[in-house]
Motif scaffolding. Structure first.
Motif, PDB file in Angstrom:
ATOM      1  N   ILE A  86       0.856  -1.186   0.000  1.00 32.94           N
ATOM      2  CA  ILE A  86       0.000   0.000   0.000  1.00 32.94           C
ATOM      3  C   ILE A  86       0.893   1.237   0.000  1.00 32.94           C
ATOM      4  O   ILE A  86       1.813   1.349   0.819  1.00 32.94           O
ATOM      5  CB  ILE A  86      -0.940   0.033   1.224  1.00 32.94           C
ATOM      6  CG1 ILE A  86      -1.922  -1.145   1.188  1.00 32.94           C
ATOM      7  CG2 ILE A  86      -1.702   1.353   1.285  1.00 32.94           C
ATOM      8  CD1 ILE A  86      -2.822  -1.208   2.400  1.00 32.94           C
ATOM      9  N   MET A 108       0.718   5.317   0.487  1.00 28.93           N
ATOM     10  CA  MET A 108      -0.171   6.317   1.071  1.00 28.93           C
ATOM     11  C   MET A 108       0.520   7.676   1.097  1.00 28.93           C
ATOM     12  O   MET A 108       1.690   7.778   1.455  1.00 28.93           O
ATOM     13  CB  MET A 108      -0.569   5.896   2.489  1.00 28.93           C
ATOM     14  CG  MET A 108      -1.587   6.830   3.165  1.00 28.93           C
ATOM     15  SD  MET A 108      -0.824   8.232   4.026  1.00 28.93           S
ATOM     16  CE  MET A 108       0.038   7.407   5.348  1.00 28.93           C
ATOM     17  N   LEU A 118      -4.252   6.872  -2.094  1.00 26.70           N
ATOM     18  CA  LEU A 118      -3.915   5.479  -1.803  1.00 26.70           C
ATOM     19  C   LEU A 118      -3.674   4.708  -3.094  1.00 26.70           C
ATOM     20  O   LEU A 118      -4.379   4.913  -4.094  1.00 26.70           O
ATOM     21  CB  LEU A 118      -5.047   4.798  -1.022  1.00 26.70           C
ATOM     22  CG  LEU A 118      -5.357   5.328   0.378  1.00 26.70           C
ATOM     23  CD1 LEU A 118      -6.615   4.671   0.908  1.00 26.70           C
ATOM     24  CD2 LEU A 118      -4.193   5.081   1.312  1.00 26.70           C
TER      25      LEU A 118
END
Length: 590
Positions: A176, A178, A238
């Motif tokens: 991920i 971010m 994201l």
């Protein structure tokens, strides 16, 4: 209700394991007949040892224990404790992997190992050697064990499971990315030589964060942003990459919850997201409620972002779910300016004509737009009324004590006279913190005062003119630069406070009369006691709604020591209380 002690529960668990061992022994004997024939009488002990070891590794379900025992049949007893099978020990010792996931990954790695060995020994098998266990045989044996153990587990369990046994399918997040993007066009008020101006607010360097596994604790973020339809909001960007997906309509799943509602994205829609972080819309004031004061902390919106998948993969620890706590503060910036002109002199007994109050002015701005400052304006105009009323009480006490028509009070006062400007609003100080920024320029006289009380004092046949004088000056010229609770020495809100004590002085002038007696101040070190004391500046409001301007003025008890000199009767001293401790002014604004 049946209650079991821990000892009884342990015995019951051991009994359950033995029953599972018997069931597993029968099923595996049919699945692995060659191994059963080779072990002969040692077969039951072999299976029971496998079940006990599986229980130590956190396996509880009978089908999981049977699968684990099947791996013993393939790799040998206690294979996960041998150096050649370090991969098995790594899987079984990881507390983040559930029992079903552990068995799934053990079976997946076993399948890979069998394929490698089958390829490596293909030449030997062609020469006439016995072929190794094939992956097809392995899959078939596991299918037989699952099918037979399902019925036996349900019929022999002491505590039947309320959850259905689920076949695992890989579904997990790989990484991920971010990044927080601050709102565009944020502006703050800054003071310059020409006054207050709005300039672009400074932004912090917010680098992107990449997670290869979920953080162990919820991630906390803080941001200043605009409310819905009141400007461009801050955003949370994201990028979610997956290892495997069980169903593209279900996972991964991103859930964003805030004051504006609950939004959910699933599957491919989660690959690239830019979540708008709106600040809460300010609520209207209740009727008769006081508006927020200077540097009042407006509430934030505690938003949450949850990123999830099944958390199952064929190899390696699961990524885990990600929880973000995002505190979104309103980016509104305020400015208030006060201009308070000097006052004309005041005299008592008062003139019959009513004096006009000085034209104090107070303005309030919000992001460059004028806001309602009528309550503050009325308060500043009311300072003159409150101050004049307090001094009138002082004059009345003076006139009561002297009991004569010759009393007089003259006052030249400048309380909080000058100009001041203050600005405040939330500012992002770090990725996880937003603090209140307060700046100001104060150019005020805290109090400049010259007060003169005069009258005639009579003691018997002696008469004198008495004058009590009080004079002092206190300034409040400073800058305020505070960020959160931090400020340089002398530049914080707590420093915007001035206190004073202006003592009274006494003058008594004897007047000629029919009698030779005279009245004068006694020849003592301090013929008069008392002073005007007070404080002013900024202070926290009692309701917690920020800071407010205030001004307080009090009179300490005034006592005068006089002496009457008579050529015949001699000298005599007297102590006279002119007026007691009195609160003259108690005023606040904002």
């Amino acid at each position: 209700m049946l209650r079991l002690t821990w000892e009884q529960f342990d015995r019951l668990e051991q009994l359950t394991l033995k029953r599972h061992a018997v069931s597993i022994s029968g099923v595996l004997a049919e699945t692995w007949p060659a191994l059963t024939e080779r072990l002969q009488d040692r077969w039951p002990a072999f299976v029971e040892a496998a079940v006990q070891q599986g229980r130590k590794n956190g396996l509880r379900d009978a089908r999981d224990l049977a699968r684990y025992a099947s791996l013993w049949c393939i790799w040998g007893p206690a294979f996960d404790g041998k150096p050649a099978f370090a991969w098995a020990a790594e899987i079984l010792s990881d507390a983040r992997r559930g029992s079903a996931l552990k068995l799934h990954q053990l079976a997946h790695r076993t399948r890979e190992e069998l394929q490698q060995r089958q390829a490596a020994t293909s030449a030997t098998a062609a020469a006439g050697a016995a072929p190794p266990l094939t992956t097809a045989q392995f899959e078939a044996s596991f299918a037989i064990v699952d099918a037979k153990m399902g019925k036996l587990a349900a019929s022999r369990a002491v505590f039947p499971s309320a959850e259905a046994y689920v076949v695992i399918k890989a579904c997990d997040i790989g990484s991920i990315d971010m990044m927080v993007a601050e709102a565009e066009s944020l502006q703050e008020y800054r003071h310059a030589a020409t006054g207050w101006h709005r300039v672009a607010a400074a932004k912090i360097t917010d680098a992107a964060v990449k997670w290869a596994r979920a953080p162990e604790a919820p991630v906390e973020l803080a941001i200043a942003s605009h409310a819905l339809r009141r400007g461009a909001p801050a955003r949370l960007n994201l990028r979610v990459d997956t290892v495997a997906v069980c169903d593209p309509k279900v996972h991964p799943e991103v859930t964003h919850v805030g004051a504006e509602g609950r939004l959910v994205w699933k599957g491919r829609d989660t690959a690239r997201l830019s979540l708008a972080l709106y600040a809460p819309v300010p609520l209207p004031l209740e009727p008769k409620a006081a508006p927020p004061g200077i540097a009042a902390p407006s509430p934030f919106d505690p938003q949450t972002v949850h990123i999830a998948s099944c958390g199952l993969r064929d190899a390696g620890a699961p990524f885990g779910n990600v929880d973000l706590k995002v505190h979104v503060y309103p980016a509104t910036q305020w400015l208030t300016e006060v201009r308070h002109p000097a006052w004309p002199p005041m005299v008592w007994p008062a003139q019959t004509a009513t004096e006009a109050a000085p034209s104090a002015s107070c303005s309030l701005e919000k992001d460059g737009t004028a806001d309602d400052a009528s309550a503050w304006q009325r308060a500043w105009v009311g300072l003159h009324v409150a101050f004049k009323a307090g001094l009138e009480r002082l004059y009345n006490e003076w006139a009561r004590v002297l009991d004569t028509q010759a009393t007089r009070l003259e006052v030249e006062a400048s309380p909080l006279v000058g100009q001041a400007g203050l600005t405040w609003g939330w500012r992002r100080a770090a990725a996880s913190s937003v603090v209140m920024r307060t700046e100001g320029v104060l150019d005020l006289l805290a109090l400049s005062l010259e007060l003169r009380l005069s009258g005639e004092l009579i003691e018997g046949t002696a008469r004198s003119r008495i004058r009590i004088h009080c004079k002092g000056r206190s300034e409040m010229r400073m800058t305020i630069a505070q960020l959160g609770d931090q400020a340089a020495e002398g530049q914080g809100l707590k420093a915007a406070l001035r206190t004073w004590r202006f003592p009274f002085t006494l003058e008594i002038e004897p007047l000629a009369g029919a009698e030779p007696a005279t009245l004068s101040a006694a020849a003592v070190p301090v013929p008069i006691t008392g002073a005007l004391v007070g404080e002013c500046g900024l202070r926290p409001r009692a309701d917690g709604g920020g800071q407010q301007w205030f001004f307080g003025l009090r009179a300490e008890p005034v006592i005068v020591v006089t002496e009457v000199s008579d050529p015949v009767l001699g000298s005599a001293r007297q102590t006279r209380k002119i007026f007691p401790a009195t609160t003259l002014v108690e005023w606040s604004a904002g």
